[in-house]
Every structure is written in structure tokens, then in C-alpha cells.
Write a protein that holds these residues in place. Structure first.
Motif, PDB file in Angstrom:
ATOM      1  N   HIS A 122       0.829  -0.695  -0.137  1.00 54.64           N
ATOM      2  CA  HIS A 122       0.451  -0.066  -0.227  1.00 54.64           C
ATOM      3  C   HIS A 122       0.612   1.388  -0.307  1.00 54.64           C
ATOM      4  O   HIS A 122       1.734   1.457   0.742  1.00 54.64           O
ATOM      5  CB  HIS A 122      -1.304   0.098   1.199  1.00 54.64           C
ATOM      6  CG  HIS A 122      -1.500   1.206   1.198  1.00 54.64           C
ATOM      7  ND1 HIS A 122      -0.990   2.348   2.320  1.00 54.64           N
ATOM      8  CD2 HIS A 122      -2.655   1.964   1.124  1.00 54.64           C
ATOM      9  CE1 HIS A 122      -2.131   2.955   2.610  1.00 54.64           C
ATOM     10  NE2 HIS A 122      -2.939   2.530   1.005  1.00 54.64           N
ATOM     11  N   ASP A 123       0.497   2.689  -0.312  1.00 51.12           N
ATOM     12  CA  ASP A 123       1.280   3.306  -0.567  1.00 51.12           C
ATOM     13  C   ASP A 123       3.014   3.342  -1.549  1.00 51.12           C
ATOM     14  O   ASP A 123       2.822   2.483  -2.387  1.00 51.12           O
ATOM     15  CB  ASP A 123       1.206   3.872   0.490  1.00 51.12           C
ATOM     16  CG  ASP A 123       1.406   5.213   1.079  1.00 51.12           C
ATOM     17  OD1 ASP A 123       0.771   6.382   0.037  1.00 51.12           O
ATOM     18  OD2 ASP A 123       2.677   6.014   1.023  1.00 51.12           O
ATOM     19  N   VAL A 202      -2.719  14.740   7.543  1.00 54.14           N
ATOM     20  CA  VAL A 202      -2.734  13.486   6.518  1.00 54.14           C
ATOM     21  C   VAL A 202      -3.111  12.404   6.875  1.00 54.14           C
ATOM     22  O   VAL A 202      -4.180  11.157   6.209  1.00 54.14           O
ATOM     23  CB  VAL A 202      -0.803  12.543   6.903  1.00 54.14           C
ATOM     24  CG1 VAL A 202      -0.758  10.874   6.296  1.00 54.14           C
ATOM     25  CG2 VAL A 202       0.142  13.348   6.843  1.00 54.14           C
ATOM     26  N   TYR A 203      -3.962  12.288   8.093  1.00 51.33           N
ATOM     27  CA  TYR A 203      -5.405  11.286   8.588  1.00 51.33           C
ATOM     28  C   TYR A 203      -6.757  12.759   8.709  1.00 51.33           C
ATOM     29  O   TYR A 203      -6.994  12.530  10.206  1.00 51.33           O
ATOM     30  CB  TYR A 203      -5.177  10.667   9.947  1.00 51.33           C
ATOM     31  CG  TYR A 203      -4.692   9.676   9.262  1.00 51.33           C
ATOM     32  CD1 TYR A 203      -3.817   8.344   9.081  1.00 51.33           C
ATOM     33  CD2 TYR A 203      -2.459  10.443   9.926  1.00 51.33           C
ATOM     34  CE1 TYR A 203      -3.223   7.723   8.784  1.00 51.33           C
ATOM     35  CE2 TYR A 203      -1.542   8.948  10.029  1.00 51.33           C
ATOM     36  CZ  TYR A 203      -1.908   7.645   9.082  1.00 51.33           C
ATOM     37  OH  TYR A 203      -0.834   6.989   8.815  1.00 51.33           O
ATOM     38  N   SER A 234     -12.779   8.797  12.155  1.00 54.00           N
ATOM     39  CA  SER A 234     -13.946   7.595  13.189  1.00 54.00           C
ATOM     40  C   SER A 234     -12.153   6.067  13.193  1.00 54.00           C
ATOM     41  O   SER A 234     -13.325   5.599  14.273  1.00 54.00           O
ATOM     42  CB  SER A 234     -14.745   7.253  12.414  1.00 54.00           C
ATOM     43  OG  SER A 234     -14.426   6.707  11.227  1.00 54.00           O
ATOM     44  N   TYR A 235     -11.783   5.578  12.316  1.00 57.67           N
ATOM     45  CA  TYR A 235     -10.918   4.761  12.123  1.00 57.67           C
ATOM     46  C   TYR A 235      -9.874   4.404  13.306  1.00 57.67           C
ATOM     47  O   TYR A 235      -9.045   3.818  12.910  1.00 57.67           O
ATOM     48  CB  TYR A 235     -10.616   4.142  11.283  1.00 57.67           C
ATOM     49  CG  TYR A 235      -9.884   5.033  10.112  1.00 57.67           C
ATOM     50  CD1 TYR A 235      -8.959   5.248  10.395  1.00 57.67           C
ATOM     51  CD2 TYR A 235     -10.481   5.836   8.822  1.00 57.67           C
ATOM     52  CE1 TYR A 235      -7.730   6.489   9.424  1.00 57.67           C
ATOM     53  CE2 TYR A 235     -10.068   6.869   8.154  1.00 57.67           C
ATOM     54  CZ  TYR A 235      -8.198   6.498   8.504  1.00 57.67           C
ATOM     55  OH  TYR A 235      -7.489   8.063   7.870  1.00 57.67           O
ATOM     56  N   MET A 236      -9.460   5.840  13.783  1.00 52.46           N
ATOM     57  CA  MET A 236      -8.448   6.191  14.190  1.00 52.46           C
ATOM     58  C   MET A 236      -8.458   6.458  15.650  1.00 52.46           C
ATOM     59  O   MET A 236      -9.193   7.398  16.036  1.00 52.46           O
ATOM     60  CB  MET A 236      -7.394   7.564  14.024  1.00 52.46           C
ATOM     61  CG  MET A 236      -5.991   7.249  14.630  1.00 52.46           C
ATOM     62  SD  MET A 236      -4.599   8.384  13.627  1.00 52.46           S
ATOM     63  CE  MET A 236      -4.256   7.618  12.546  1.00 52.46           C
ATOM     64  N   HIS A 324      -7.872   7.019   1.029  1.00 49.42           N
ATOM     65  CA  HIS A 324      -6.157   6.480   0.826  1.00 49.42           C
ATOM     66  C   HIS A 324      -6.183   5.130   1.577  1.00 49.42           C
ATOM     67  O   HIS A 324      -4.824   4.013   1.260  1.00 49.42           O
ATOM     68  CB  HIS A 324      -5.557   7.635   0.967  1.00 49.42           C
ATOM     69  CG  HIS A 324      -4.491   6.965   0.451  1.00 49.42           C
ATOM     70  ND1 HIS A 324      -3.957   7.336  -0.874  1.00 49.42           N
ATOM     71  CD2 HIS A 324      -2.598   6.890   1.047  1.00 49.42           C
ATOM     72  CE1 HIS A 324      -2.637   6.720  -0.880  1.00 49.42           C
ATOM     73  NE2 HIS A 324      -2.039   6.045   0.868  1.00 49.42           N
ATOM     74  N   TRP A 325      -7.100   5.006   3.292  1.00 48.02           N
ATOM     75  CA  TRP A 325      -7.034   4.419   4.259  1.00 48.02           C
ATOM     76  C   TRP A 325      -7.671   4.155   4.573  1.00 48.02           C
ATOM     77  O   TRP A 325      -8.314   3.633   5.592  1.00 48.02           O
ATOM     78  CB  TRP A 325      -6.423   5.930   5.340  1.00 48.02           C
ATOM     79  CG  TRP A 325      -5.483   6.506   5.143  1.00 48.02           C
ATOM     80  CD1 TRP A 325      -5.431   7.703   5.720  1.00 48.02           C
ATOM     81  CD2 TRP A 325      -4.218   6.857   5.448  1.00 48.02           C
ATOM     82  NE1 TRP A 325      -4.517   8.637   4.848  1.00 48.02           N
ATOM     83  CE2 TRP A 325      -3.894   7.791   5.155  1.00 48.02           C
ATOM     84  CE3 TRP A 325      -2.871   5.462   5.233  1.00 48.02           C
ATOM     85  CZ2 TRP A 325      -1.781   8.210   4.780  1.00 48.02           C
ATOM     86  CZ3 TRP A 325      -2.279   5.722   5.461  1.00 48.02           C
ATOM     87  CH2 TRP A 325      -1.407   7.046   4.752  1.00 48.02           C
ATOM     88  N   GLY A 326      -7.894   3.111   3.191  1.00 49.02           N
ATOM     89  CA  GLY A 326      -9.202   2.165   3.156  1.00 49.02           C
ATOM     90  C   GLY A 326      -8.162   0.894   4.235  1.00 49.02           C
ATOM     91  O   GLY A 326      -9.192   0.067   4.618  1.00 49.02           O
ATOM     92  N   ALA A 327      -7.377   0.463   4.472  1.00 48.41           N
ATOM     93  CA  ALA A 327      -6.430  -0.620   5.005  1.00 48.41           C
ATOM     94  C   ALA A 327      -7.147  -0.440   6.338  1.00 48.41           C
ATOM     95  O   ALA A 327      -7.556  -1.559   6.475  1.00 48.41           O
ATOM     96  CB  ALA A 327      -5.126  -0.663   4.664  1.00 48.41           C
TER      97      ALA A 327
END
Length: 347
Positions: A122-123, A202-203, A234-236, A324-327
């Protein structure tokens, strides 16, 4: 998917996002660099999955994949690449070359007695996976690229400015404007001084932040220098953010930004010039997972690169709705896609 496999998958739909620190090992590669990597051996008959991270998360990016695949018996090799974690942090862009990354990975494979891996990138992690295929294809059983597609060799004649202008004209924004800040001599100090602002950029909670700042010339610098902040996505969790912050500040961010400098200064192109035309083809089974909400690694670019030119083996294309942070944001959906694809490799 068999009933047993489906039940196995359901048992791990909600893994705790952890990376057991006791499973990290150290190795000095033949290039003289000390690498830190997470290693969990496979159960009998199971393959090894090699997860390659990008910027700026390090191996921590895969914290939602490792606890999903480990109980299923898959071997897991998750290194921190140069510039990250407890791995060395050289600040010379000339060591951040594809052949070097590939040779370092092979040294780790040899040290652990790993014959082949299923390589997932990724990336910036797409780069070492792509070069592992280029230089040591016999060590890659299959490959998956998340967000961006396979990375063909760069050329000295590549005009990045013209390419960026073409992308801007096509999509209406400058998708790589932030790179011009990342390679500036004062960028590391500015980022480290305003690390919370950097992380929030970035996030982002809302991707419009990237359109307004990352994709505007001078926008990233302005956001970070003004110490601007946005809510966490929400994912962090706050704990995950603090982990990332500590990792970035330990040893500084200069080294990890060398991945960008090596590309912009055409160090990677000089190294890629030694690759033969025959070596650029991807003959292994290939999975491309497009993140449809990504505005940097645009799915259409990955599709064009992967499908039209270089993939000569079987290709599977999937997509998820994350950015971009789909993982991280769509980990359950991604894990299911990866598991189904990996299980299908033996069918």
C-alpha cells in the motif's frame, strides 16, 4: 468459500487492532542496515503474507490485518522499512532505491527460511513489492496492490512536473502538490515542530481537507506551519494517534521523507534503468483493490497501469469505498477481500 472457511472468517470479523511487540525481530541486511520486522510463522500448509507499508504509518498500518490473519494460521512478515520504527533511519536518498529494498527483503526471507510470499503493498509499500517482483520474481507467489497499482520502472526522461500538470488538467486538482513541500530541506523540522497538525492533515476526518491543502501548491506547508487541527477520523483512536506520533518523532521524520526525495531527485529512475524490459512484467496472480474515495492514488491510474500494460497473469479487481486509508477505515471489508482471494489461489 467453504462453510468451514466462512465460519473461520466470521470468528475474526472483529479482531483487536494490535501488533504484539514481542514478535518483532531484528536483522542486519547485507547492505548493512538494521531492520525491525514482525514475524509470525505459518501453520503447516499455510502461506506467508508479506505486508509492505507506506508513508507515514510504518508497520503499524497493518494493525487490523495482522490479528485477522494470524489466528487463521497464515505466516505474517510485516517489516518496518528504512526510516520507520526500530529499523535504521539513513538520511541519504540514494539508499532508498528499488534494488536495495528488494535485496533487503530477500535477506529477511532467507533469514527466516521463507521460500515464497504473498506480497501485499500500500502507498510507498507498492514500490518494494514491485521491485521484489522485478528482481526476485521466484520469491513472490502472488501480489496485491491496495489503492495504487503495480509500480513499473521509472525512467530518467520522466518529467514529473508535466505529469502532475496533466493530472491536474484531467482531474481538476494538483494531486501531488504536497510532494513539493515534503522534499524541501526545512520540511522535516516543520513537521516535527507541528506534529499534531501534520497528523490531522494526513489523516483527515473529511477528505475535503486534502483537496483544500494537500492538493494545493503551498497548502500543506501553510496548514502545518499555522498549527491547524482537525478532528481524528473515526478509524483512529486517540491511543493509536499517540502511538503514531511517538513513532514519527523517535529518530525524526527526515529519513521517511527520503522515499519522496529519492523519487523527485530521480535516484529511483537511475536505479530502475538497470531493469530489463522482460523483468517488468507481472506474471504472478495479481489483486488490485481500488479505494474509490482516494483522491491521491486515483483508481483510474492503477487500472491503466495494472491492466493495460504489465499484468500478464490472472488479474482480480475489487474496490471498496474508503479513501487512501481504506486498510484502516474499511479493514473488515478489505480483510474479507484478501482472504477470499488468497483462498482462491489454490483453487
Amino acid at each position: 468459500m467453504t462453510q468451514a472457511n466462512a465460519s473461520e472468517c466470521q470468528a475474526h470479523l472483529h479482531p483487536q487492532p494490535t501488533m504484539d511487540p514481542t514478535r518483532y525481530k531484528q536483522l542486519k541486511t547485507q547492505r548493512g542496515f538494521n531492520y525491525s520486522y514482525y514475524w509470525s510463522p505459518p501453520a503447516p500448509g499455510k502461506p506467508v503474507i508479506f505486508f509492505a507499508h507506506g508513508f507515514p504509518a510504518g508497520s503499524f498500518l497493518w494493525r487490523k490485518q495482522v490479528p485477522f490473519f494470524k489466528p487463521l494460521g497464515y505466516g505474517l512478515l510485516v517489516p518496518d522499512f528504512l526510516g520507520y520504527g526500530a529499523t535504521d533511519k539513513p538520511t541519504d536518498p540514494k539508499v532508498y532505491i528499488g534494488s536495495g529494498h528488494a535485496h533487503d527483503v530477500v535477506d529477511i526471507l532467507d533469514a527466516e527460511g521463507i521460500e515464497k510470499v504473498i506480497a501485499i503493498g500500500h502507498d510507498w509499500g507498492i514500490y518494494p513489492v514491485s521491485r521484489l517482483i522485478t528482481y526476485d520474481p521466484q520469491r513472490v507467489a502472488a501480489c496485491a496492490f491496495l489503492g495504487g497499482g503495480y509500480g513499473p520502472p521509472a525512467t530518467k526522461s520522466t518529467d514529473r512536473a508535466s505529469r502532475h500538470e496533466a493530472i491536474k488538467k484531467t482531474f481538476g486538482y494538483d494531486a501531488f502538490a504536497y510532494m513539493r513541500f515534503f522534499v524541501q530541506p526545512d520540511a522535516p523540522a516543520i513537521i516535527e515542530e507541528h506534529i499534531d497538525s501534520f497528523i490531522s492533515l494526513v489523516y483527515p476526518e473529511k477528505l475535503q481537507l486534502w483537496k483544500d491543502h494537500l492538493c494545493v501548491d503551498g497548502g500543506a506547508r501553510k496548514w502545518i506551519e499555522s498549527n491547524s487541527l482537525s478532528p481524528l477520523p473515526s478509524y483512529m483512536t486517540p491511543e493509536e494517534k499517540e502511538h503514531l506520533k511517538k513513532a514519527l518523532l523517535t529518530g525524526g521524520i527526515t529519513a521517511s521523507l527520503c522515499w519522496y526525495r529519492a523519487a523527485v531527485e530521480k535516484v529511483t529512475a537511475e536505479d530502475d534503468a538497470q531493469i530489463s524490459p522482460e523483468a517488468v512484467e507481472v506474471k504472478q496472480p495479481l489483486l488490485f483493490v481500488a479505494f474509490t474515495g482516494d483522491i491521491l492514488a486515483l483508481p483510474i491510474i492503477g487500472d491503466t497501469t495494472v491492466h493495460a500494460q504489465y499484468a500478464k497473469g490472472p488479474v482480480t479487481r475489487k474496490e471498496i469505498g474508503g479513501d487512501h486509508w481504506g486498510a484502516e477505515s474499511h479493514a473488515e471489508e478489505l480483510n474479507d477481500i484478501l482472504l477470499e482471494w488468497i483462498q482462491g489461489l489454490d483453487s
